[in-house]
Design an enzyme around this catalytic site. Structure first.
Site, short mmCIF file in Angstrom:
data_model
loop_
_atom_site.label_atom_id
_atom_site.label_comp_id
_atom_site.label_asym_id
_atom_site.label_seq_id
_atom_site.Cartn_x
_atom_site.Cartn_y
_atom_site.Cartn_z
CG HIS A 18 -1.94 -1.01 1.31
ND1 HIS A 18 -2.13 -1.79 2.43
CD2 HIS A 18 -2.85 -1.43 0.40
CE1 HIS A 18 -3.12 -2.63 2.22
NE2 HIS A 18 -3.57 -2.44 0.99
CE LYS A 42 -13.13 -6.04 1.22
NZ LYS A 42 -11.91 -5.41 0.67
NE ARG A 91 -2.02 -8.22 -4.28
CZ ARG A 91 -3.07 -8.13 -3.47
NH1 ARG A 91 -3.02 -7.36 -2.44
NH2 ARG A 91 -4.15 -8.82 -3.69
CB SER A 129 -4.47 -6.45 4.15
OG SER A 129 -4.03 -5.13 3.94
#
Length: 157
Positions: A18, A42, A91, A129
């Protein structure tokens, strides 16, 4: 004309990946707003206040970055902030389809909204994460995956 961009995410927790994207965006744009989403669906590991604090600590050395939380449609947050550009990180190819779909959905709600995709450097391309949370769950060392400034907050959990 001031170019303000929004970099949204859950940032649960913020990672070096990030931070890589934030640094890149801060070099390109006048102002970067890191928008920390509440994202209760989430079920984040860290509460919103802690995620905001981690983002502030991680970016305190970047003068044109601001941290804000939000619990609305991203499009509504962008309108409130008067920003027409969203930054997203990619990514791998697997990220692209999902991100493209979200970008199109956002643009369907606001025709003036653009989404720009930035890739992290190769050394940060594998960091997510969810990987950090999995390692934290088993009390593993994540110091090479996250900004050093947030490690005390991770350890206090």
């Amino acid at each position: 004309m001031l170019k303000k961009v929004i970099y949204p995410g859950t940032f649960d927790p913020i990672t070096n990946g990030h931070l890589d994207i934030i640094n890149r965006a801060a070099r390109i744009f006048d102002e970067v707003i890191v928008a920390v989403a509440l994202s209760q669906e989430k079920k984040p590991m860290f509460d919103i206040a802690t995620r905001v604090k981690m983002a502030k600590l991680a970016t305190q050395h970047i003068p044109n970055v601001r941290i804000k939380d939000f619990d609305t449609l991203l499009v509504n947050f962008c309108q409130r902030e008067q920003a027409k550009i969203i930054i997203r990180g990619l990514r791998a190819v697997s990220d692209f389809e999902y991100e493209l779909q979200i970008g199109y959905a956002n643009q369907s709600l606001d025709k003036e909204l653009e989404t720009l995709y930035l890739m992290p450097s190769l050394q940060n391309a594998f960091i997510s994460s969810s990987v950090v949370r999995a390692i934290l769950k088993f009390k593993g060392d994540v110091s090479h995956l996250v900004p050093q400034a947030i490690i005390p907050l991770l350890e206090s959990r």
